[in-house]
Design an enzyme around this catalytic site. Structure first.
Site, mmCIF file in Angstrom:
data_model
loop_
_atom_site.group_PDB
_atom_site.id
_atom_site.type_symbol
_atom_site.label_atom_id
_atom_site.label_comp_id
_atom_site.label_asym_id
_atom_site.label_seq_id
_atom_site.Cartn_x
_atom_site.Cartn_y
_atom_site.Cartn_z
ATOM 1 N N GLU A 79 63.397 65.146 71.011
ATOM 2 C CA GLU A 79 63.339 63.903 71.785
ATOM 3 C C GLU A 79 64.479 62.966 71.362
ATOM 4 O O GLU A 79 64.683 62.717 70.182
ATOM 5 C CB GLU A 79 61.987 63.208 71.601
ATOM 6 C CG GLU A 79 60.799 64.036 72.083
ATOM 7 C CD GLU A 79 60.799 64.274 73.597
ATOM 8 O OE1 GLU A 79 61.576 63.628 74.304
ATOM 9 O OE2 GLU A 79 60.003 65.124 74.056
ATOM 10 N N CYS A 142 52.393 60.005 71.779
ATOM 11 C CA CYS A 142 53.568 60.519 71.059
ATOM 12 C C CYS A 142 54.714 59.520 71.119
ATOM 13 O O CYS A 142 55.298 59.162 70.090
ATOM 14 C CB CYS A 142 54.016 61.858 71.638
ATOM 15 S SG CYS A 142 52.894 63.195 71.183
ATOM 16 N N HIS A 166 58.762 67.558 70.266
ATOM 17 C CA HIS A 166 57.634 68.102 71.021
ATOM 18 C C HIS A 166 57.702 69.627 70.975
ATOM 19 O O HIS A 166 58.776 70.206 71.134
ATOM 20 C CB HIS A 166 57.683 67.647 72.485
ATOM 21 C CG HIS A 166 56.867 66.423 72.768
ATOM 22 N ND1 HIS A 166 57.416 65.251 73.232
ATOM 23 C CD2 HIS A 166 55.525 66.186 72.660
ATOM 24 C CE1 HIS A 166 56.446 64.347 73.391
ATOM 25 N NE2 HIS A 166 55.299 64.883 73.060
HETATM 26 N N1 PCA Z 1 50.835 65.070 72.377
HETATM 27 C C1 PCA Z 1 50.536 63.869 73.110
HETATM 28 C C2 PCA Z 1 49.803 62.981 72.147
HETATM 29 C C3 PCA Z 1 49.416 63.853 71.002
HETATM 30 C C4 PCA Z 1 50.186 65.095 71.184
HETATM 31 O O1 PCA Z 1 50.241 66.045 70.374
HETATM 32 C C5 PCA Z 1 51.776 63.219 73.726
HETATM 33 O O2 PCA Z 1 52.733 63.948 74.072
HETATM 34 O O3 PCA Z 1 51.818 61.995 73.891
#
Ligand code: PCA
Length: 198
Positions: A79, A142, A166
């Site tokens: 990200e 997140c 992610h």
């Molecule tokens: N993914 C979610 C919140 C917790 C996670 O592991 C997100 O992408 O916001």
């Protein structure tokens, strides 16, 4: 070298959050020269946001890497940007729904990741692990934690590497990545970050 590494609990329709499994695995490992502060955060805006700030203040890490799952993505997603916005109709694990809500009123609109992203991208690609840059960390918990971490570091005047990764879901269609590959990817990222600071 001390790195703060976080993942998240299950939430919504995600019964198994691979980032919690990655954290649990890595917390049991010994990495020479690397102290890893590993913690699974609750998937709740306020609790997780307060906790990442407390961890940063308490442990004064040399780098911060937050992990989350993004169902449906098929590669490791580095990200690039955190946005000052919670905005989805989906509730967090405390039942909170945030739509078009600033995370820090009057805070910066965005913060860029300060991890050595090109170096991470090259290292993962070199090992044949699918990796992409992403400029959308979502508008759920997140992105919230990513933004709060970057904001806390800015407030404290600490220019250390900090970012968000992610990973695909487990058993996703189209297929994501095996858990062992995700673990290898995160280990590689931490070693590259440590090497970039030496
Ligand atoms: N993914 C979610 C919140 C917790 C996670 O592991 C997100 O992408 O916001």
């Amino acid at each position: 070298m001390r790195i703060l590494l976080t993942g998240f609990t299950p939430f919504l329709n995600v019964d198994v959050n691979p980032t919690a499994l990655i954290i649990e695995h890595m917390a049991t490992q010994h990495y020479p020269g690397l102290e890893i502060i590993a913690e699974v955060l609750p998937t709740m805006y306020d609790t997780a946001g307060a906790r990442i700030e407390a961890l940063i203040t308490e442990h004064t890490p040399d780098a911060v890497v937050c992990l989350g799952v993004a169902q449906g993505r098929s590669a490791i997603n580095l990200e690039c940007v955190a946005r000052n916005r919670d905005s989805t109709t989906k509730p967090d694990n405390a039942g909170a729904i945030r739509e078009d809500t600033p995370i820090i009123p009057d805070g910066a609109e965005t913060y860029l990741a300060t991890l050595p992203l090109a170096r991470l991208q090259a290292a993962l690609t070199g090992q044949g692990i699918p990796v992409v840059y992403s400029d959308d960390a979502g508008a759920y918990v997140c992105n919230h934690v990513f933004y709060r971490a970057r904001h806390a570091l800015e407030q404290q005047g600490r220019a250390i590497p900090c970012g968000f990764i992610h990973v695909p879901g487990i058993g996703d269609e189209p297929p994501g990545l095996p858990l062992a590959t995700m673990i290898a990817a995160v280990e590689m990222c931490l070693h590259e970050i440590a090497a970039s600071l030496n």
